[in-house]
Design a protein around this motif. Structure first.
Motif, PDB file in Angstrom:
ATOM      1  N   GLU A 112       0.831  -1.201   0.000  1.00 34.92           N
ATOM      2  CA  GLU A 112       0.000   0.000   0.000  1.00 34.92           C
ATOM      3  C   GLU A 112       0.868   1.254   0.000  1.00 34.92           C
ATOM      4  O   GLU A 112       1.760   1.404   0.833  1.00 34.92           O
ATOM      5  CB  GLU A 112      -0.913  -0.003   1.223  1.00 34.92           C
ATOM      6  CG  GLU A 112      -1.863   1.173   1.279  1.00 34.92           C
ATOM      7  CD  GLU A 112      -2.761   1.152   2.497  1.00 34.92           C
ATOM      8  OE1 GLU A 112      -2.685   2.113   3.297  1.00 34.92           O
ATOM      9  OE2 GLU A 112      -3.530   0.181   2.649  1.00 34.92           O
ATOM     10  N   GLN A 113       0.590   2.140  -0.941  1.00 38.67           N
ATOM     11  CA  GLN A 113       1.287   3.421  -1.008  1.00 38.67           C
ATOM     12  C   GLN A 113       0.272   4.536  -1.226  1.00 38.67           C
ATOM     13  O   GLN A 113      -0.784   4.317  -1.821  1.00 38.67           O
ATOM     14  CB  GLN A 113       2.326   3.437  -2.132  1.00 38.67           C
ATOM     15  CG  GLN A 113       3.539   2.556  -1.867  1.00 38.67           C
ATOM     16  CD  GLN A 113       4.657   2.784  -2.868  1.00 38.67           C
ATOM     17  OE1 GLN A 113       4.701   3.802  -3.565  1.00 38.67           O
ATOM     18  NE2 GLN A 113       5.578   1.837  -2.949  1.00 38.67           N
ATOM     19  N   ILE A 114       0.626   5.730  -0.762  1.00 40.18           N
ATOM     20  CA  ILE A 114      -0.232   6.904  -0.927  1.00 40.18           C
ATOM     21  C   ILE A 114       0.565   7.995  -1.627  1.00 40.18           C
ATOM     22  O   ILE A 114       1.732   8.237  -1.297  1.00 40.18           O
ATOM     23  CB  ILE A 114      -0.758   7.412   0.432  1.00 40.18           C
ATOM     24  CG1 ILE A 114      -1.700   6.373   1.049  1.00 40.18           C
ATOM     25  CG2 ILE A 114      -1.480   8.748   0.266  1.00 40.18           C
ATOM     26  CD1 ILE A 114      -2.255   6.767   2.402  1.00 40.18           C
ATOM     27  N   ARG A 115      -0.074   8.622  -2.598  1.00 38.90           N
ATOM     28  CA  ARG A 115       0.572   9.692  -3.355  1.00 38.90           C
ATOM     29  C   ARG A 115      -0.331  10.921  -3.345  1.00 38.90           C
ATOM     30  O   ARG A 115      -1.519  10.833  -3.650  1.00 38.90           O
ATOM     31  CB  ARG A 115       0.837   9.239  -4.792  1.00 38.90           C
ATOM     32  CG  ARG A 115       1.373  10.332  -5.704  1.00 38.90           C
ATOM     33  CD  ARG A 115       1.686   9.780  -7.081  1.00 38.90           C
ATOM     34  NE  ARG A 115       2.800   8.843  -7.018  1.00 38.90           N
ATOM     35  CZ  ARG A 115       3.179   8.069  -8.029  1.00 38.90           C
ATOM     36  NH1 ARG A 115       2.507   8.101  -9.163  1.00 38.90           N
ATOM     37  NH2 ARG A 115       4.209   7.257  -7.903  1.00 38.90           N
ATOM     38  N   GLU A 116       0.249  12.051  -2.989  1.00 36.27           N
ATOM     39  CA  GLU A 116      -0.476  13.326  -3.002  1.00 36.27           C
ATOM     40  C   GLU A 116      -0.192  14.036  -4.318  1.00 36.27           C
ATOM     41  O   GLU A 116       0.973  14.237  -4.683  1.00 36.27           O
ATOM     42  CB  GLU A 116      -0.024  14.208  -1.835  1.00 36.27           C
ATOM     43  CG  GLU A 116      -0.200  13.590  -0.461  1.00 36.27           C
ATOM     44  CD  GLU A 116      -1.584  13.823   0.102  1.00 36.27           C
ATOM     45  OE1 GLU A 116      -2.372  14.543  -0.554  1.00 36.27           O
ATOM     46  OE2 GLU A 116      -1.870  13.298   1.192  1.00 36.27           O
ATOM     47  N   THR A 165      -5.658  12.768  -3.811  1.00 39.27           N
ATOM     48  CA  THR A 165      -4.821  11.853  -3.042  1.00 39.27           C
ATOM     49  C   THR A 165      -5.131  10.430  -3.483  1.00 39.27           C
ATOM     50  O   THR A 165      -6.289  10.016  -3.492  1.00 39.27           O
ATOM     51  CB  THR A 165      -5.085  12.011  -1.538  1.00 39.27           C
ATOM     52  OG1 THR A 165      -4.806  13.362  -1.161  1.00 39.27           O
ATOM     53  CG2 THR A 165      -4.200  11.076  -0.733  1.00 39.27           C
ATOM     54  N   VAL A 166      -4.074   9.698  -3.847  1.00 34.97           N
ATOM     55  CA  VAL A 166      -4.226   8.373  -4.440  1.00 34.97           C
ATOM     56  C   VAL A 166      -3.632   7.315  -3.518  1.00 34.97           C
ATOM     57  O   VAL A 166      -2.497   7.443  -3.051  1.00 34.97           O
ATOM     58  CB  VAL A 166      -3.536   8.303  -5.819  1.00 34.97           C
ATOM     59  CG1 VAL A 166      -3.663   6.902  -6.415  1.00 34.97           C
ATOM     60  CG2 VAL A 166      -4.133   9.341  -6.764  1.00 34.97           C
ATOM     61  N   LEU A 167      -4.395   6.279  -3.267  1.00 33.44           N
ATOM     62  CA  LEU A 167      -3.961   5.096  -2.522  1.00 33.44           C
ATOM     63  C   LEU A 167      -3.896   3.953  -3.523  1.00 33.44           C
ATOM     64  O   LEU A 167      -4.857   3.721  -4.260  1.00 33.44           O
ATOM     65  CB  LEU A 167      -4.971   4.782  -1.414  1.00 33.44           C
ATOM     66  CG  LEU A 167      -4.864   3.435  -0.691  1.00 33.44           C
ATOM     67  CD1 LEU A 167      -3.583   3.351   0.120  1.00 33.44           C
ATOM     68  CD2 LEU A 167      -6.085   3.231   0.215  1.00 33.44           C
ATOM     69  N   ALA A 214      -9.416  11.212   5.804  1.00 34.61           N
ATOM     70  CA  ALA A 214      -9.036  10.382   4.659  1.00 34.61           C
ATOM     71  C   ALA A 214      -9.435   8.919   4.837  1.00 34.61           C
ATOM     72  O   ALA A 214      -9.921   8.274   3.906  1.00 34.61           O
ATOM     73  CB  ALA A 214      -7.532  10.493   4.421  1.00 34.61           C
ATOM     74  N   PHE A 217     -11.245   5.012   0.035  1.00 28.86           N
ATOM     75  CA  PHE A 217     -10.174   4.420   0.838  1.00 28.86           C
ATOM     76  C   PHE A 217     -10.718   3.292   1.713  1.00 28.86           C
ATOM     77  O   PHE A 217     -10.069   2.257   1.896  1.00 28.86           O
ATOM     78  CB  PHE A 217      -9.509   5.489   1.710  1.00 28.86           C
ATOM     79  CG  PHE A 217      -8.439   6.283   1.001  1.00 28.86           C
ATOM     80  CD1 PHE A 217      -8.496   6.491  -0.370  1.00 28.86           C
ATOM     81  CD2 PHE A 217      -7.384   6.838   1.703  1.00 28.86           C
ATOM     82  CE1 PHE A 217      -7.518   7.228  -1.030  1.00 28.86           C
ATOM     83  CE2 PHE A 217      -6.395   7.573   1.057  1.00 28.86           C
ATOM     84  CZ  PHE A 217      -6.458   7.771  -0.309  1.00 28.86           C
ATOM     85  N   ARG A 274      -9.502  -0.669   1.374  1.00 29.41           N
ATOM     86  CA  ARG A 274      -8.887  -1.416   2.479  1.00 29.41           C
ATOM     87  C   ARG A 274      -9.718  -2.618   2.895  1.00 29.41           C
ATOM     88  O   ARG A 274      -9.166  -3.646   3.311  1.00 29.41           O
ATOM     89  CB  ARG A 274      -8.630  -0.464   3.646  1.00 29.41           C
ATOM     90  CG  ARG A 274      -7.440   0.451   3.350  1.00 29.41           C
ATOM     91  CD  ARG A 274      -7.218   1.520   4.357  1.00 29.41           C
ATOM     92  NE  ARG A 274      -5.939   2.195   4.101  1.00 29.41           N
ATOM     93  CZ  ARG A 274      -5.722   3.483   4.324  1.00 29.41           C
ATOM     94  NH1 ARG A 274      -6.693   4.250   4.811  1.00 29.41           N
ATOM     95  NH2 ARG A 274      -4.535   4.010   4.074  1.00 29.41           N
ATOM     96  N   ARG A 297      -8.955   6.936  -4.980  1.00 26.17           N
ATOM     97  CA  ARG A 297      -8.633   8.360  -4.940  1.00 26.17           C
ATOM     98  C   ARG A 297      -9.757   9.132  -4.275  1.00 26.17           C
ATOM     99  O   ARG A 297     -10.925   8.761  -4.373  1.00 26.17           O
ATOM    100  CB  ARG A 297      -8.440   8.920  -6.351  1.00 26.17           C
ATOM    101  CG  ARG A 297      -8.165  10.434  -6.363  1.00 26.17           C
ATOM    102  CD  ARG A 297      -8.046  10.986  -7.765  1.00 26.17           C
ATOM    103  NE  ARG A 297      -9.324  11.030  -8.479  1.00 26.17           N
ATOM    104  CZ  ARG A 297      -9.542  11.774  -9.561  1.00 26.17           C
ATOM    105  NH1 ARG A 297      -8.573  12.518 -10.068  1.00 26.17           N
ATOM    106  NH2 ARG A 297     -10.714  11.752 -10.158  1.00 26.17           N
TER     107      ARG A 297
END
Length: 242
Positions: A5-9, A14-16, A85, A91, A95, A114
């Motif tokens: 699992e990674q999160i990018r802003e 915001t993308v998981l 979030a 999200f 999960r 997202r």
């Protein structure tokens, strides 16, 4: 394959995402136009889900934009109240699906989620792996393919999730997928993990029964209770007790 699992802003939200399947997922992945421009948009449907089928590096996937239903949709098409979030629809479903995958239960594997925050509200999107060669249980009913064997398999499918405390918020015949190899549950929006309790399990089954009745199963199938619902409950109870 173990999920990473990674999160990018990004400016686009915001993308998981699961980096083990797609190491570089950006906000543009959630735009059907991006895939259309790459010749990778297979289909795009309407309806409340706003669903598109896309060809990604991780394989064929389903891109879904979250839309509201019911009366509120007349005034608010796709915005939700911001409460953090982790509580966003996308999200939370990502999960839950990741947890389901860890249990090796049959459901779509999550690829990316997202949210885009707009002050006190947000919009959301989800990408999951596509389940090939599938038709819904509702389609099986319409095509006269719902019989006692399929009903038993459906009951067993639901029981497998219930045994793990997984509650489906909208268990209906459209959210059961049937393939030549297996059955799957889809659309875990607002789903949750719950402590074992007969009340919510029976309520979940009752919701599925109402769905079949609404689709005309008692009119389509003579003696629906004995021919279909009885075997479904039998498959459920046998699996719950296994």
């Amino acid at each position: 394959m173990m999920m990473q699992e990674q999160i990018r802003e990004e400016a686009g939200g915001t993308v998981l995402f699961d980096a083990s399947r797609a190491p570089a997922v950006g906000a543009d992945w959630f735009d059907p136009g991006y895939w259309r421009g790459r010749g990778a948009l297979q289909t795009q449907g309407g309806g409340r889900g706003g669903v598109a089928v896309i060809d990604t590096l991780a394989g064929a996937c389903v891109l879904r934009h979250y839309h509201r239903g019911g009366l509120i949709a007349r005034f608010n098409r796709d915005s939700y109240l911001w409460t953090g979030a982790a509580h966003t629809r996308s999200f939370a479903e990502f999960r839950l699906l990741a947890h389901i995958a860890s249990l090796e239960l049959p459901a779509p594997a999550p690829l990316a989620a997202r949210y885009r925050r707009h002050g006190l509200s947000y919009t959301a999107d989800l990408i999951t792996r596509r389940i090939d060669d599938a038709r819904t249980l509702a389609q099986c009913l319409a095509d006269h393919r719902l019989d006692a064997d399929l009903a038993r398999e459906t009951g067993a499918l639901v029981a497998r999730f219930h045994r793990e405390g997984i509650w489906h918020a909208d268990l209906n015949a459209h959210n059961v997928l049937v393939t030549p190899q297996a059955l799957y549950l889809i659309d875990f929006d607002r789903g949750a993990l719950r402590k074992p309790a007969e009340a919510w399990r029976l309520a979940n089954l009752a919701r599925l029964r109402r769905s079949l009745v609404k689709l005309g199963a008692p009119e389509r199938i003579p003696d629906f209770q004995a021919a279909i619902w009885g075997p479904l409950v039998y498959g459920y109870e046998r699996t719950m007790g296994a």
